[in-house]
Design a protein around this motif. Structure first.
Motif, PDB file in Angstrom:
ATOM      1  N   ASP A  42       0.822  -1.204   0.000  1.00  0.00           N
ATOM      2  CA  ASP A  42       0.000   0.000   0.000  1.00  0.00           C
ATOM      3  C   ASP A  42       0.860   1.259   0.000  1.00  0.00           C
ATOM      4  OD1 ASP A  42       1.011   0.194   2.561  1.00  0.00           O
ATOM      5  OD2 ASP A  42      -0.934   0.035   3.573  1.00  0.00           O
ATOM      6  N   SER A  43       2.203   1.072  -0.048  1.00  0.00           N
ATOM      7  CA  SER A  43       3.095   2.228  -0.027  1.00  0.00           C
ATOM      8  C   SER A  43       4.478   1.839  -0.540  1.00  0.00           C
ATOM      9  CB  SER A  43       3.210   2.800   1.388  1.00  0.00           C
ATOM     10  OG  SER A  43       3.574   1.785   2.311  1.00  0.00           O
ATOM     11  N   VAL A  44       5.212   2.838  -1.015  1.00  0.00           N
ATOM     12  CA  VAL A  44       6.591   2.671  -1.491  1.00  0.00           C
ATOM     13  C   VAL A  44       7.457   3.666  -0.735  1.00  0.00           C
ATOM     14  CG1 VAL A  44       8.167   2.947  -3.446  1.00  0.00           C
ATOM     15  CG2 VAL A  44       5.935   1.836  -3.783  1.00  0.00           C
ATOM     16  N   VAL A  45       8.574   3.174  -0.212  1.00  0.00           N
ATOM     17  CA  VAL A  45       9.534   4.032   0.483  1.00  0.00           C
ATOM     18  C   VAL A  45      10.899   3.831  -0.181  1.00  0.00           C
ATOM     19  CG1 VAL A  45      10.720   4.527   2.653  1.00  0.00           C
ATOM     20  CG2 VAL A  45       8.286   3.925   2.666  1.00  0.00           C
ATOM     21  N   ALA A  46      11.442   4.890  -0.784  1.00  0.00           N
ATOM     22  CA  ALA A  46      12.778   4.824  -1.384  1.00  0.00           C
ATOM     23  C   ALA A  46      13.800   5.237  -0.336  1.00  0.00           C
ATOM     24  CB  ALA A  46      12.854   5.738  -2.602  1.00  0.00           C
ATOM     25  N   THR A  47      14.848   4.444  -0.166  1.00  0.00           N
ATOM     26  CA  THR A  47      15.770   4.670   0.951  1.00  0.00           C
ATOM     27  C   THR A  47      16.946   5.576   0.616  1.00  0.00           C
ATOM     28  OG1 THR A  47      17.000   2.664   0.408  1.00  0.00           O
ATOM     29  CG2 THR A  47      15.188   2.448   1.987  1.00  0.00           C
ATOM     30  N   THR A  48      17.094   5.974  -0.650  1.00  0.00           N
ATOM     31  CA  THR A  48      18.156   6.915  -1.025  1.00  0.00           C
ATOM     32  C   THR A  48      17.603   7.891  -2.058  1.00  0.00           C
ATOM     33  OG1 THR A  48      19.009   5.600  -2.880  1.00  0.00           O
ATOM     34  CG2 THR A  48      19.945   5.154  -0.699  1.00  0.00           C
ATOM     35  N   GLY A  49      18.343   8.965  -2.268  1.00  0.00           N
ATOM     36  CA  GLY A  49      17.913   9.946  -3.241  1.00  0.00           C
ATOM     37  C   GLY A  49      17.847   9.398  -4.652  1.00  0.00           C
TER      38      GLY A  49
ATOM     39  N   ILE B  49       9.419  16.208   5.423  1.00  0.00           N
ATOM     40  CA  ILE B  49       8.685  17.239   4.686  1.00  0.00           C
ATOM     41  C   ILE B  49       7.485  16.564   4.035  1.00  0.00           C
ATOM     42  CG2 ILE B  49       8.763  18.945   2.824  1.00  0.00           C
ATOM     43  CD1 ILE B  49      11.766  19.187   3.321  1.00  0.00           C
ATOM     44  N   VAL B  50       6.302  16.834   4.535  1.00  0.00           N
ATOM     45  CA  VAL B  50       5.094  16.143   4.091  1.00  0.00           C
ATOM     46  C   VAL B  50       4.446  16.891   2.928  1.00  0.00           C
ATOM     47  CG1 VAL B  50       2.819  15.304   4.776  1.00  0.00           C
ATOM     48  CG2 VAL B  50       4.722  15.242   6.407  1.00  0.00           C
ATOM     49  N   ARG B  51       4.181  16.134   1.853  1.00  0.00           N
ATOM     50  CA  ARG B  51       3.475  16.687   0.696  1.00  0.00           C
ATOM     51  C   ARG B  51       2.360  15.730   0.286  1.00  0.00           C
ATOM     52  NH1 ARG B  51       9.095  17.856  -1.136  1.00  0.00           N
ATOM     53  NH2 ARG B  51       9.538  20.037  -0.565  1.00  0.00           N
ATOM     54  N   GLU B  52       1.774  15.960  -0.868  1.00  0.00           N
ATOM     55  CA  GLU B  52       0.564  15.242  -1.263  1.00  0.00           C
ATOM     56  C   GLU B  52       0.744  13.742  -1.449  1.00  0.00           C
ATOM     57  OE1 GLU B  52      -2.463  16.507  -1.321  1.00  0.00           O
ATOM     58  OE2 GLU B  52      -1.544  18.363  -0.582  1.00  0.00           O
ATOM     59  N   SER B  53       1.965  13.262  -1.703  1.00  0.00           N
ATOM     60  CA  SER B  53       2.155  11.835  -1.990  1.00  0.00           C
ATOM     61  C   SER B  53       1.882  10.944  -0.784  1.00  0.00           C
ATOM     62  CB  SER B  53       3.568  11.573  -2.524  1.00  0.00           C
ATOM     63  OG  SER B  53       4.538  11.717  -1.505  1.00  0.00           O
ATOM     64  N   THR B  54       1.762  11.541   0.423  1.00  0.00           N
ATOM     65  CA  THR B  54       1.420  10.768   1.627  1.00  0.00           C
ATOM     66  C   THR B  54       0.392  11.516   2.466  1.00  0.00           C
ATOM     67  OG1 THR B  54       3.214  11.724   2.937  1.00  0.00           O
ATOM     68  CG2 THR B  54       3.709   9.706   1.719  1.00  0.00           C
TER      69      THR B  54
ATOM     70  N   LEU C 160       5.975  15.317  -3.781  1.00  0.00           N
ATOM     71  CA  LEU C 160       6.560  14.159  -3.109  1.00  0.00           C
ATOM     72  C   LEU C 160       6.958  14.454  -1.668  1.00  0.00           C
ATOM     73  CD1 LEU C 160       7.635  11.224  -3.493  1.00  0.00           C
ATOM     74  CD2 LEU C 160       9.812  12.260  -4.196  1.00  0.00           C
ATOM     75  N   THR C 161       6.489  13.605  -0.754  1.00  0.00           N
ATOM     76  CA  THR C 161       6.943  13.642   0.636  1.00  0.00           C
ATOM     77  C   THR C 161       8.354  13.071   0.717  1.00  0.00           C
ATOM     78  OG1 THR C 161       4.727  13.477   1.571  1.00  0.00           O
ATOM     79  CG2 THR C 161       6.542  12.717   2.961  1.00  0.00           C
ATOM     80  N   VAL C 162       9.236  13.718   1.480  1.00  0.00           N
ATOM     81  CA  VAL C 162      10.631  13.265   1.554  1.00  0.00           C
ATOM     82  C   VAL C 162      11.162  13.351   2.979  1.00  0.00           C
ATOM     83  CG1 VAL C 162      11.188  13.928  -0.826  1.00  0.00           C
ATOM     84  CG2 VAL C 162      11.535  15.570   1.034  1.00  0.00           C
TER      85      VAL C 162
ATOM     86  N   ASP D 223      14.875  19.591  -5.969  1.00  0.00           N
ATOM     87  CA  ASP D 223      14.177  20.801  -6.375  1.00  0.00           C
ATOM     88  C   ASP D 223      12.834  20.499  -7.029  1.00  0.00           C
ATOM     89  OD1 ASP D 223      16.250  22.355  -5.433  1.00  0.00           O
ATOM     90  OD2 ASP D 223      17.272  22.456  -7.362  1.00  0.00           O
ATOM     91  N   TRP D 224      12.768  19.354  -7.734  1.00  0.00           N
ATOM     92  CA  TRP D 224      11.547  19.033  -8.476  1.00  0.00           C
ATOM     93  C   TRP D 224      10.493  18.339  -7.615  1.00  0.00           C
ATOM     94  CZ3 TRP D 224      11.373  13.850  -7.804  1.00  0.00           C
ATOM     95  CH2 TRP D 224      12.572  13.144  -7.756  1.00  0.00           C
ATOM     96  N   ALA D 225      10.843  17.965  -6.383  1.00  0.00           N
ATOM     97  CA  ALA D 225       9.942  17.136  -5.578  1.00  0.00           C
ATOM     98  C   ALA D 225       8.603  17.819  -5.319  1.00  0.00           C
ATOM     99  CB  ALA D 225      10.612  16.766  -4.250  1.00  0.00           C
ATOM    100  N   GLU D 226       8.604  19.130  -5.106  1.00  0.00           N
ATOM    101  CA  GLU D 226       7.348  19.819  -4.787  1.00  0.00           C
ATOM    102  C   GLU D 226       6.573  20.238  -6.031  1.00  0.00           C
ATOM    103  OE1 GLU D 226       7.712  23.806  -3.108  1.00  0.00           O
ATOM    104  OE2 GLU D 226       9.880  23.714  -3.504  1.00  0.00           O
ATOM    105  N   TYR D 227       7.169  20.016  -7.232  1.00  0.00           N
ATOM    106  CA  TYR D 227       6.506  20.446  -8.469  1.00  0.00           C
ATOM    107  C   TYR D 227       5.964  19.284  -9.292  1.00  0.00           C
ATOM    108  CZ  TYR D 227       8.829  24.777  -7.221  1.00  0.00           C
ATOM    109  OH  TYR D 227       9.258  25.891  -6.538  1.00  0.00           O
TER     110      TYR D 227
END
Length: 378
Positions: free
Chosen positions: A270-277, A351-356, A316-318, A307-311
């Motif tokens: 139900d979710s994906v967590v990437a452990t590195t950039g 940093i919480v954004r729409e992806s979560t 994207l939550t990171v 830089d692109w995460a919020e656009y």
């Protein structure tokens, strides 16, 4: 009518080129010998005055300083290195210069270096161990005052540099060798893993797939351990079945696309967590190709605040790293020369954004996928 000039016409012939080389030469730098001649002392005395390593009379010092100012003499950093044993430079070796993670580190290093009139040499090994080794050898031959590196191997060269007087700072990983001049600057990776689990569980996502690139690296192991430990403490058992290792960064992983689709269809993911950039980009790309909705079907959390995460279409939550502060701390360790090995860790930030943004009712039946792997509308 000829429109050429004598200079251009002459410079095109063999004789003209020779005349141009000998007549229009580059201005030469003032030499230490010229300073010595004007001050009426030896070059060795000029060196002693400039380095400050040996006493001279005040009269001699004043004469040398006056000659330096009159001739606008600027001693070569390499010349200083010969006398002082080290140049006033910091060697910086990273995997690449494109990642937001490294950009932040470079900004922090540059702030401290610029404030102290220190030059930072920047180099990228492009994840090539042999290239890293060549660059480290070059930096050592230039007698850099300090080294800041994210190189994964070549600890033998780094130890030799430390033994010869170079302050060395590892970024992202623990040193495998001990020396008073070898230090490390790292994120608290276990805390970062725990923070990721706590956030995902708080929004009701407890069936994660962790995506990584190099599972044996300290950063990946520690973040995974923190994530798994935090889950275990609340009764959720995770294991290797909850992880996926990327084999390449060159293109999107078709295997990962299928893993997410199948896992969602079976209720296992139900979710994906990437452990590195670097894993974050490929994980997000794979998820978008499944046809599933983010975050309604599958939520995603990544590492490093690109830089692109919020656009993105779904921002994207990171887990963010204080890279500027980490880079500054690394440079300060080199300039202060603490005398004992320093191991510094920095806290992660969510940093919480729409992806979560939490679980909403999906417009698609969870287990019904069409032949192409995309969800059919209800």
């Amino acid at each position: 009518m000829s429109t050429g000039t004598g200079l251009n016409d002459g410079a095109t012939s063999g004789h003209g080129r020779e005349w141009y080389r000998t007549t229009v030469s580059r201005p030469r730098r003032t030499t230490i010998a010229a300073v010595a001649e004007l001050a009426g002392v030896s070059t060795a005395t000029v060196s002693r005055v400039l380095s400050g390593v040996s006493p001279v009379t005040e009269t001699t010092r004043e004469r040398v300083q006056a000659a330096v100012e009159a001739l606008n003499y600027r001693p070569s950093d390499l010349t200083r290195a010969v006398f002082a044993g080290r140049s006033n430079t910091i060697g910086v070796l990273f995997a690449d210069m494109r990642s937001r993670y490294y950009v932040g580190l470079i900004e922090g290093i540059s702030r401290i270096a610029n404030a102290s009139d220190t030059l930072a040499y920047l180099a990228a090994g492009n994840r090539d161990n042999a290239q890293d080794r060549r660059i480290l050898s070059l930096m050592d031959s230039h007698r850099v005052r300090g080294l800041i590196t994210a190189a994964q191997d070549n600890d033998d060269i780094i130890l030799a540099m430390a033994q010869s007087g170079t302050e060395c700072v590892y970024i992202t990983r623990r040193p495998t060798v001990d020396h008073p001049r070898i230090h490390s600057i790292r994120l608290d990776n276990v805390a970062a893993g725990r923070l990721a689990w706590e956030h995902m569980s708080n929004i009701g996502r407890t069936r994660p797939l962790l995506v990584n690139l190099s599972p044996q690296r300290d950063t990946t192991r520690e973040r995974t351990a923190g994530f798994f430990d935090a889950a275990r403490e609340v009764g959720v058992e995770l294991n290797s079945g909850n992880t996926f290792g990327l084999s390449s960064l060159d293109k999107v992983s078709d295997e990962l696309v299928e893993r997410i689709r199948d896992g969602f269809a079976s209720g296992a993911i139900d979710s994906v967590v990437a452990t590195t950039g670097v894993a974050t980009f490929r994980a997000y790309e794979a998820l978008t190709r499944t046809g599933l909705h983010v975050p309604d079907d599958v939520a995603i959390l990544g590492f490093d605040d690109f830089d692109w995460a919020e656009y993105l279409s779904t921002p994207l939550t990171v887990i963010s790293q204080p890279t500027v502060e980490m880079g500054s701390a690394a440079a300060e360790l080199i300039l202060t020369e603490p005398g004992t090995s320093q191991q510094l860790t920095f806290p992660p930030q969510l940093i919480v954004r729409e992806s979560t943004r939490g679980r909403q009712k999906s417009p698609f039946p969870q287990a019904k996928l069409n032949d192409s792997g995309k969800a059919d509308p209800a």
